[in-house]
Design an enzyme around this catalytic site. Structure first.
Site, short mmCIF file in Angstrom:
data_model
loop_
_atom_site.label_atom_id
_atom_site.label_comp_id
_atom_site.label_asym_id
_atom_site.label_seq_id
_atom_site.Cartn_x
_atom_site.Cartn_y
_atom_site.Cartn_z
CG ASP A 142 -1.78 1.27 1.29
OD1 ASP A 142 -2.82 1.26 0.62
OD2 ASP A 142 -1.42 2.23 1.99
CE1 TYR B 287 0.46 8.29 2.43
CE2 TYR B 287 1.20 6.12 1.80
CZ TYR B 287 0.27 6.93 2.42
OH TYR B 287 -0.82 6.37 3.04
CG ASN C 139 5.35 -4.97 12.85
OD1 ASN C 139 5.70 -5.12 14.02
ND2 ASN C 139 5.39 -3.81 12.25
#
Length: 336
Positions: free
Chosen positions: A49, A54, A295
């Site tokens: 993503d 950004y 994660n």
């Protein structure tokens, strides 16, 4: 890695998504960014993503380079449109037909791909008729440049209006990308129930609350050097709301629960978001490859009811639940 369907569609995505909001093109060097993408691929992450806004398009460019050479059919690439890009002229932002079309072509070029798996309206544009925006998305879908359409941080009312228009135009909204974590639960009251009704999944960002839920920030202590809380380029402002001793003290109490579950604090936080059946995937970010594997360990984890109840009991006084916060964070103008 486990996979889930995205909304009421046949598209499967990885339970953990790799995102490059505050890293690629700004916080970390390109070589390090590529190493993080490689780490994501190595642990089975197939969903990536990004957004054109950004690092003012640089993040898309870095991601495109990092994924070059990978089998395109084995990846799901998500990006977004809304925020100001380029020289930030009067039509370089928002969800007008002009900007949506131009932004989509720019993203395709930077990502070095012929199509975008999921194209998302990064915010709701109060200055453009929703019909105009949805028609632009429909045309991109029909042209084969976009496969699926989603949104980000839309309210329940906005989701309902967008979904109705999409149906009329022959496609569907399948996702919403909101902030969601143990500490920030504002979508649970209205957005999630509406999304379930409409066949929309959540693609959640900041599942570790900008790093606070890793436990690395201690009450009464200065943030570690080089951490997000010390980054004035973007991270510090976002994390500021959680840098209070009452929050940090309660987060530290989660450590025994993470140990009990056999997870790091970060993985526990990510796994917690995935217990919500309306969440299709949780977006993680990383500045170091080892963070990705840590994660990603949240995928496929089931947290028992007793553990979830203990988390709620510890955090209850500092949890933000007000559904109105979604509308409050929605830009009142395109410039916001």
């Amino acid at each position: 890695m486990d996979f889930r369907y995205l909304g009421n569609s046949g598209l499967k995505i990885s339970e953990v998504t790799y995102g490059n909001w505050l890293t690629h093109g700004s916080q970390v060097e390109n070589e390090q960014a590529q190493a993080c993408v490689r780490a994501a691929l190595d642990v089975g992450i197939t969903t990536f993503d990004t957004a054109d806004v950004y690092a003012n398009t640089k993040a898309e460019t870095v991601l495109g380079e990092a994924l070059k050479g990978e089998r395109r059919e084995s990846l799901e690439i998500f990006t977004k449109v809304f925020g100001p890009i380029g020289p930030k002229g009067h039509n370089d932002l928002g969800l007008s037909r002009k900007h949506v079309m131009e932004a989509a072509h720019g993203s395709l070029s930077r990502l070095q791909t012929d199509y975008i798996d999921l194209y998302q309206a990064h915010r709701f544009d109060v200055e453009t008729p929703l019909e105009e925006t949805m028609q632009a998305f429909a045309d991109l879908v029909r042209a084969g440049k976009v496969l699926y359409v989603g949104v980000s941080e839309w309210t329940a009312e906005q989701l309902r209006a967008g979904a109705a228009l999409a149906r009329d135009l022959g496609f569907q909204l399948i996702s919403n990308q909101p902030q969601y974590s143990m500490l920030w639960r504002v979508i649970e009251g209205e957005v999630v129930p509406t999304s379930k009704e409409l066949g929309i999944s959540q693609v959640v960002w900041s599942p570790i609350a900008q790093g606070v839920l890793t436990g690395k920030y201690k009450p009464g202590e200065q943030p570690p050097a080089g951490s997000r809380a010390t980054d004035e380029k973007g991270g510090a402002n976002m994390i500021a709301r959680w840098m209070r001793d009452d929050v940090l003290e309660r987060v530290q109490q989660l450590r025994p629960l993470a140990d009990e579950a056999g997870l790091s604090m970060a993985a526990l936080a990510v796994a917690w978001t995935l217990q919500n059946e309306n969440v299709a995937t949780a977006i993680i970010g990383a500045s170091r490859p080892e963070q990705v594997a840590d994660n990603a360990a949240a995928a496929g984890v089931t947290l028992d009811a007793d553990l979830l109840a203990k988390i709620d009991e510890i955090l209850d006084p500092v949890i933000e639940r007000d559904p109105a916060r979604t509308a409050e964070s929605s830009p009142k103008t395109r410039e916001a």
